[in-house]
Motif scaffolding. Sequence first.
Motif, short mmCIF file in Angstrom:
data_model
loop_
_atom_site.label_atom_id
_atom_site.label_comp_id
_atom_site.label_asym_id
_atom_site.label_seq_id
_atom_site.Cartn_x
_atom_site.Cartn_y
_atom_site.Cartn_z
N GLY A 1 -0.28 16.66 5.08
CA GLY A 1 -0.09 17.53 6.41
C GLY A 1 -0.98 18.36 6.27
N LEU A 2 -0.18 19.64 6.40
CA LEU A 2 -1.14 21.22 6.49
C LEU A 2 -1.60 21.45 5.40
N ARG A 3 0.04 21.21 4.24
CA ARG A 3 -0.55 22.01 2.76
C ARG A 3 -1.37 21.41 2.02
N CYS A 4 -2.45 21.65 1.65
CA CYS A 4 -3.08 21.15 0.72
C CYS A 4 -3.56 22.60 -0.65
N GLY A 5 -3.78 21.86 -1.55
CA GLY A 5 -4.91 22.09 -2.83
C GLY A 5 -5.97 22.64 -3.15
N PHE A 6 -6.20 23.22 -3.63
CA PHE A 6 -7.73 23.72 -3.63
C PHE A 6 -8.15 23.99 -4.90
N GLU A 7 -9.22 23.35 -5.91
CA GLU A 7 -9.94 23.37 -6.91
C GLU A 7 -10.92 24.21 -6.68
N PHE A 8 -10.84 25.67 -7.05
CA PHE A 8 -11.92 26.65 -6.65
C PHE A 8 -13.25 25.96 -7.79
N LEU A 9 -14.27 25.56 -7.64
CA LEU A 9 -16.00 25.26 -7.41
C LEU A 9 -16.62 26.24 -8.32
N VAL B 1 -17.16 29.65 -9.60
CA VAL B 1 -16.88 31.21 -10.72
C VAL B 1 -17.16 31.81 -11.16
N THR B 2 -17.67 32.66 -10.17
CA THR B 2 -17.95 33.72 -11.72
C THR B 2 -18.17 34.63 -12.40
N ASP B 3 -18.25 34.72 -13.76
CA ASP B 3 -17.66 35.64 -14.32
C ASP B 3 -16.70 36.67 -14.43
N ARG C 1 -6.91 39.37 -13.59
CA ARG C 1 -5.61 40.17 -13.72
C ARG C 1 -4.87 39.56 -12.03
N THR C 2 -5.07 39.36 -11.42
CA THR C 2 -4.55 39.26 -10.00
C THR C 2 -3.69 38.07 -10.34
N CYS C 3 -3.24 37.06 -10.80
CA CYS C 3 -2.44 36.50 -11.70
C CYS C 3 -1.63 37.27 -12.71
N GLU C 4 -1.82 37.83 -13.22
CA GLU C 4 -0.90 39.20 -13.93
C GLU C 4 -0.52 40.01 -12.87
N VAL C 5 -0.94 40.47 -12.17
CA VAL C 5 -0.40 41.33 -11.59
C VAL C 5 0.88 40.36 -10.48
N LEU C 6 0.47 39.62 -10.43
CA LEU C 6 1.87 39.29 -9.40
C LEU C 6 2.73 38.28 -9.77
N ALA C 7 2.23 38.16 -11.47
CA ALA C 7 3.56 37.49 -12.09
C ALA C 7 4.72 38.70 -12.65
N ASN C 8 3.75 39.89 -12.56
CA ASN C 8 4.87 41.07 -13.24
C ASN C 8 4.98 41.09 -11.82
N SER C 9 5.19 41.26 -10.41
CA SER C 9 5.73 41.80 -9.66
C SER C 9 7.66 40.68 -9.35
N PHE C 10 7.97 39.47 -9.99
CA PHE C 10 8.42 39.00 -9.82
C PHE C 10 9.74 39.61 -10.57
N LEU D 1 -1.42 30.50 -6.31
CA LEU D 1 -2.06 30.24 -6.94
C LEU D 1 -2.67 30.77 -8.72
N GLY D 2 -3.47 29.93 -8.86
CA GLY D 2 -3.83 30.20 -10.11
C GLY D 2 -5.57 30.71 -10.44
N GLN D 3 -5.72 30.25 -11.83
CA GLN D 3 -6.90 31.02 -12.06
C GLN D 3 -8.24 29.81 -11.71
N ASP D 4 -7.57 28.56 -10.89
CA ASP D 4 -8.31 27.03 -11.44
C ASP D 4 -8.12 26.89 -9.88
#
Length: 91
Positions: free
Chosen positions: A62-70, A72-74, A82-91, A19-22
Amino acid sequence: MSVFRDGTTISLWGRTSELGQDGVGATLSAELKVGEVVSLEFPIPVPPYFLKVRAIARYCEGLRCGFEFLIVTDDQRETLRRTCEVLANSF
């Protein structure tokens, strides 16, 4: 996840792997084609605890895909940050 194909809406499920911001990577229950636009809904560890966005399949192997968000609201962008920050700090 849902995709509109051949005049009907098809529902798929999957598991996110990156997961990334984009965008997001996922392994799905069925194959998609590069360029298909989907509606994604997935759980996140911060409020509102689910995020629903439109995305385009940028690669599929195959069944693995990469998606770019179209569009996205502010608020969604801040939630992704915030999600990426929380996930990055959980490892």
